[in-house]
Design a protein around this motif. Structure first.
Motif, mmCIF file in Angstrom:
data_model
loop_
_atom_site.group_PDB
_atom_site.id
_atom_site.type_symbol
_atom_site.label_atom_id
_atom_site.label_comp_id
_atom_site.label_asym_id
_atom_site.label_seq_id
_atom_site.Cartn_x
_atom_site.Cartn_y
_atom_site.Cartn_z
ATOM 1 N N ILE A 22 0.843 -1.201 0.000
ATOM 2 C CA ILE A 22 0.000 0.000 0.000
ATOM 3 C C ILE A 22 0.875 1.246 0.000
ATOM 4 O O ILE A 22 0.657 2.171 -0.791
ATOM 5 N N ALA A 23 1.874 1.284 0.868
ATOM 6 C CA ALA A 23 2.778 2.438 0.922
ATOM 7 C C ALA A 23 3.515 2.613 -0.401
ATOM 8 O O ALA A 23 3.732 3.747 -0.855
ATOM 9 N N GLY A 24 3.878 1.531 -1.050
ATOM 10 C CA GLY A 24 4.559 1.616 -2.344
ATOM 11 C C GLY A 24 3.691 2.239 -3.419
ATOM 12 O O GLY A 24 4.144 3.086 -4.197
ATOM 13 N N GLN A 25 2.440 1.836 -3.471
ATOM 14 C CA GLN A 25 1.509 2.423 -4.438
ATOM 15 C C GLN A 25 1.335 3.913 -4.178
ATOM 16 O O GLN A 25 1.347 4.723 -5.110
ATOM 17 N N LEU A 30 1.909 9.974 -4.491
ATOM 18 C CA LEU A 30 2.252 11.201 -3.770
ATOM 19 C C LEU A 30 3.621 11.764 -4.149
ATOM 20 O O LEU A 30 3.901 12.932 -3.882
ATOM 21 N N GLY A 31 4.483 10.930 -4.699
ATOM 22 C CA GLY A 31 5.826 11.385 -5.035
ATOM 23 C C GLY A 31 6.754 11.447 -3.838
ATOM 24 O O GLY A 31 7.808 12.072 -3.904
ATOM 25 N N SER A 32 6.388 10.782 -2.746
ATOM 26 C CA SER A 32 7.193 10.818 -1.527
ATOM 27 C C SER A 32 6.983 9.533 -0.730
ATOM 28 O O SER A 32 5.849 9.216 -0.351
ATOM 29 N N ALA A 36 3.866 8.746 1.918
ATOM 30 C CA ALA A 36 3.109 7.523 1.671
ATOM 31 C C ALA A 36 3.086 6.642 2.915
ATOM 32 O O ALA A 36 2.043 6.079 3.265
ATOM 33 N N GLN A 37 4.201 6.536 3.597
ATOM 34 C CA GLN A 37 4.248 5.738 4.821
ATOM 35 C C GLN A 37 3.384 6.352 5.914
ATOM 36 O O GLN A 37 2.690 5.636 6.633
ATOM 37 N N ARG A 75 -4.640 14.976 1.036
ATOM 38 C CA ARG A 75 -3.348 15.653 1.218
ATOM 39 C C ARG A 75 -2.961 16.425 -0.040
ATOM 40 O O ARG A 75 -2.514 17.561 0.031
ATOM 41 N N ILE A 76 -3.162 15.812 -1.198
ATOM 42 C CA ILE A 76 -2.848 16.478 -2.471
ATOM 43 C C ILE A 76 -3.737 17.707 -2.654
ATOM 44 O O ILE A 76 -3.264 18.772 -3.069
ATOM 45 N N ARG A 77 -5.013 17.575 -2.353
ATOM 46 C CA ARG A 77 -5.927 18.713 -2.481
ATOM 47 C C ARG A 77 -5.520 19.861 -1.569
ATOM 48 O O ARG A 77 -5.564 21.028 -1.969
ATOM 49 N N ARG A 78 -5.137 19.557 -0.335
ATOM 50 C CA ARG A 78 -4.686 20.603 0.589
ATOM 51 C C ARG A 78 -3.427 21.286 0.069
ATOM 52 O O ARG A 78 -3.286 22.508 0.169
#
Length: 85
Positions: A22-25, A30-32, A36-37, A75-78
């Motif tokens: 999940i964190a890998g996806q 997210l580019g980070s 992600a973690q 998070r991306i929207r914020r």
């Protein structure tokens, strides 16, 4: 101080089996890796709180993945909103 609640075996198995995937996806999304973690960890914390219900699902990891993706999207929207201002 009280003893922490023991981790149910099925939760520990779910976490061990699915956290990295999940964190890998989400790292790609997210580019980070760090973000992600964090998001994945938050999704698992939310699953822990609801584990009595979620553990009866056919695939509890699907619930965790959906929550993690929703958190990542928020998070991306914020970040986008912050950049516009």
């Amino acid at each position: 101080m009280t003893e922490p609640e023991p981790v149910p075996p099925l939760f520990a198995e779910c976490y061990a089996a699915h956290f990295r995937a999940i964190a890998g996806q989400l790292a790609v999304y997210l580019g980070s890796v760090e973000e992600a973690q964090e998001v994945t960890q938050e999704a698992f914390v939310r699953a822990w709180v609801r584990w009595r219900r979620i553990s009866h699902y056919d695939d509890p990891a699907t619930w965790v993945r959906r929550v993690a993706w929703n958190l990542a999207t928020s998070r991306i929207r914020r970040m986008r909103t912050a950049l516009r201002h």
